[in-house]
Design an enzyme around this catalytic site. Structure first.
Site, mmCIF file in Angstrom:
data_model
loop_
_atom_site.group_PDB
_atom_site.id
_atom_site.type_symbol
_atom_site.label_atom_id
_atom_site.label_comp_id
_atom_site.label_asym_id
_atom_site.label_seq_id
_atom_site.Cartn_x
_atom_site.Cartn_y
_atom_site.Cartn_z
ATOM 1 N N ALA A 8 0.855 -1.196 0.000
ATOM 2 C CA ALA A 8 0.000 0.000 0.000
ATOM 3 C C ALA A 8 0.884 1.236 0.000
ATOM 4 O O ALA A 8 1.821 1.333 0.788
ATOM 5 C CB ALA A 8 -0.915 0.014 1.233
ATOM 6 N N CYS A 9 0.606 2.162 -0.916
ATOM 7 C CA CYS A 9 1.316 3.441 -0.952
ATOM 8 C C CYS A 9 0.291 4.563 -0.801
ATOM 9 O O CYS A 9 -0.911 4.336 -0.913
ATOM 10 C CB CYS A 9 2.105 3.599 -2.250
ATOM 11 S SG CYS A 9 1.099 3.774 -3.739
ATOM 12 N N PRO A 10 0.734 5.790 -0.536
ATOM 13 C CA PRO A 10 -0.226 6.868 -0.264
ATOM 14 C C PRO A 10 -1.246 7.103 -1.368
ATOM 15 O O PRO A 10 -2.413 7.332 -1.096
ATOM 16 C CB PRO A 10 0.678 8.093 -0.065
ATOM 17 C CG PRO A 10 1.943 7.522 0.469
ATOM 18 C CD PRO A 10 2.113 6.213 -0.256
#
Length: 486
Positions: A8-10
Site C-alpha cells: 500500500a502506498c499513499p
C-alpha cells in the site's frame, strides 16, 4: 515456504502494484509461494483466512496504514516501505524467513475490540517519518476529489470556453440540447468537488494522527480554513492541529460510564470546538495573510523567476519519482488550481510536463542504446512509454533502483529543463492528471510539447553519457551474455 503480503502506498497507484510484482517475482525465483493483497486505488481482493493461516510469515510493504491488521495476529510480521519491496524484495523475503524461524506462527488471537483503521501510521517510526505519513494520508484521500473536480472543470473549459465560469447556476437554467449548458453543468459539478479539497485533506491528516474521532474536527478545521481564506496551507495546519487536539483529549481519564460515548460524541464535539475556535480566532487569519502574499508572488512571477520556479518543481518531481518530495511539488501545484490564477495554472502545466520526462527519457535511452541496460530494464523501457505519457513518474523506478547514482541526477536535470521551459513558454493547464491524454486542455500546447521533448532528450543523453563513464565494451555486453547464458 508460504508467505502472504500486503502492499500500500499513499496514492495507491504505481508503487502499490510494483511492490506486489517484485515480491511475487522474488518468491517465485526462490521457490516459495507468495500471495499479495494490493490495497490500492483500484480496490483489492482480501487475502482469505485459509491463506493467512497457512502462511509462515507476513510481509507488510506500506507507506500508509494497512487495513485490518488484526487478521495477522499471531503471525511473524515484517514491515518495510514500499520502495524497499521494489528495490530489495529478496532481502525482505530473507527477513521474513528469519522472523518465521525465530517466532513460529501461532493461532490468531481474538480480534481487538476496535478494528485497525485504514491509514494508521506504522508504529515505531521517527517523528519525521510519521509526519510524512500523516500528510501523505491526507493527500491520498484528496487525490480522487482533485482528479474528478479538476478534469470536469478542464472539460467544461474545452466545451464552453473560459467564460463558462460566468454561466448562471444550472438549477436556474439548464437546456439539455445546449452544449453550453452541459459545459456549465460540468464546471459547477467540478467546482463543487473542488470545494471539498481542503476539508478532506485536513480531515484525513487528523484521521491519520488520531483515528476516526479526529475526522470531524479535521473537516471542521479545513472548512474554517477555506472560510477565512487560509487555503491549502491552512488545511494542512488545521489537520495537524485537530490530530494533536484529539491525541491530547484521549489522554484525559474519564469515568467508565462516559468512556463508551467518548469516541462518537465527546471527542468529536470537543475536538471540533477547540479546532474551530483556534482556526477562526488565532491561527486562520495569519495563515490567510501568508496565502494572500504567496498568491500575489505567484501572480507576479514572470521571465527568469518563473523559469527558476519551474526548474525547481521539475527537479523535485523527478528526484524520488512518486515519493514525498515528488508529492510536495504535486500538492503545491494542485493547491494552485483552487486559486486559478494564470501563474498557478502554469505551475500545474510545468509539474505535469516534468513528471512525464523520467519514464519517457529512460524508455528512449533503453531503446537507443540497449546494450547499456539489462534485459529487465529494456523490458521496463517498453512499458515506460505509456507510463510516461500517462504522467506516472514511477515508471522510472526500475531503472533508478538498479543504478541510482547515474539515473537520478540525469532525470532530475531533464525534468528541471522541462519545468523551466514550460514556465518560460507560458503553458497552462487546469487538469491535475492525465499526461498527454489531456493535451487538448493545455494552453500553448505546441511549446508545451516542445518543453517535454527537450527534457526527454536532455535526460536520455545524460543517462547514456553517465552509463558509459567507467564502463568498457565488455561491461556493456555483460547483460547480453548473461541473458544468453540464462
Amino acid at each position: 515456504m508460504k508467505y502472504v503480503a500486503v502492499t500500500a502506498c499513499p496514492t495507491g497507484i504505481a508503487h502499490t502494484y510494483m511492490a506486489a510484482e517484485a515480491l511475487e517475482q522474488a518468491a517465485k525465483d526462490a521457490g516459495h509461494e507468495m500471495l499479495v493483497e494490493t490495497q490500492g486505488s483500484a480496490g483489492s481482493t482480501p487475502l482469505s483466512t485459509a491463506d493467512i493461516d497457512a502462511a509462515d510469515a507476513v510481509i507488510l510493504a506500506a507507506d500508509v496504514g494497512v487495513r485490518d491488521r488484526d487478521r495477522f495476529a499471531g503471525k511473524p510480521v515484517v514491515e518495510a516501505p514500499v520502495k524497499q519491496a521494489i528495490n530489495d524484495a529478496a532481502g525482505l523475503l530473507q527477513r521474513a524467513a528469519d522472523a518465521a524461524a525465530q517466532q513460529p506462527a501461532s493461532a490468531p488471537e481474538p480480534a481487538a475490540a476496535e478494528p485497525e483503521l485504514a491509514s494508521k501510521v506504522v508504529a515505531g517510526t521517527g517523528f519525521g517519518t510519521r509526519l510524512r505519513q500523516w500528510l501523505m494520508t491526507g493527500v491520498s484521500y484528496m487525490i480522487p476529489f482533485v482528479a474528478a473536480g479538476g478534469l470536469l472543470i478542464a472539460l467544461s473549459f474545452a466545451l464552453g470556453g473560459y467564460q463558462i465560469t460566468e454561466a448562471p447556476p444550472v438549477t436556474e437554467h439548464f437546456d439539455a440540447a445546449s452544449l453550453v449548458s452541459w459545459a456549465a453543468l460540468f464546471n459547477q459539478v467540478g467546482s463543487t468537488a473542488f470545494e471539498f479539497l481542503v476539508p478532506v485533506l485536513a480531515g484525513f491528516i487528523a484521521f491519520a494522527i488520531a483515528d476516526r474521532p479526529a475526522i470531524a474536527p479535521g473537516f471542521v478545521g479545513g472548512a474554517v480554513a477555506v472560510t477565512v481564506g487560509a487555503g491549502f496551507l491552512g488545511g494542512l495546519i488545521a489537520g495537524l492541529l485537530a490530530g494533536a487536539v484529539l491525541v491530547a483529549l484521549k489522554k484525559i481519564r474519564v469515568p467508565r460510564g462516559i468512556a463508551g460515548i467518548m469516541p462518537v460524541v465527546v471527542l468529536p464535539l470537543l475536538g471540533a470546538l477547540i479546532t474551530g475556535v483556534l482556526m477562526f480566532v488565532v491561527i486562520g487569519k495569519p495563515i490567510a495573510l501568508a496565502m494572500t502574499a504567496l498568491t500575489g508572488w505567484l501572480t507576479g512571477l514572470s521571465g527568469a523567476n518563473a523559469a527558476l520556479l519551474g526548474a525547481l518543481l521539475g527537479a523535485m518531481i523527478a528526484f524520488d519519482m512518486g515519493g514525498p518530495v515528488n508529492k510536495v511539488a504535486y500538492t503545491f501545484a494542485v493547491g494552485g488550481l483552487s486559486i486559478a490564477t494564470t501563474a498557478s495554472l502554469e505551475i500545474m502545466a510545468a509539474v505535469m510536463a516534468a513528471g512525464m520526462v523520467p519514464p519517457l527519457a529512460l524508455a528512449l535511452a533503453s531503446a537507443v542504446r540497449g546494450k547499456l541496460f539489462t534485459p529487465a530494464e529494456r523490458a521496463s523501457g517498453r512499458t515506460a512509454w505509456l507510463l510516461g505519457a500517462s504522467f506516472i513518474t514511477e515508471g522510472a523506478i526500475p531503472f533508478a533502483a538498479g543504478d541510482p547514482l547515474r539515473v537520478i541526477p540525469s532525470i532530475v536535470v531533464g525534468s528541471a529543463t522541462t519545468g523551466a521551459l514550460s514556465m518560460a513558454f507560458g503553458a497552462s493547464l487546469r487538469a491535475p492528471h492525465g499526461g498527454l491524454f489531456v493535451l487538448p486542455l493545455v494552453g500553448n500546447a505546441l511549446p508545451y510539447l516542445g518543453a517535454i521533448a527537450a527534457g526527454v532528450v536532455v535526460a536520455a543523453l545524460a543517462v547514456l553519457l553517465a552509463k558509459q563513464i567507467g564502463r568498457t565494451e565488455t561491461a556493456e555486453a555483460a547483460p547480453e551474455k548473461a541473458a544468453v547464458a540464462a
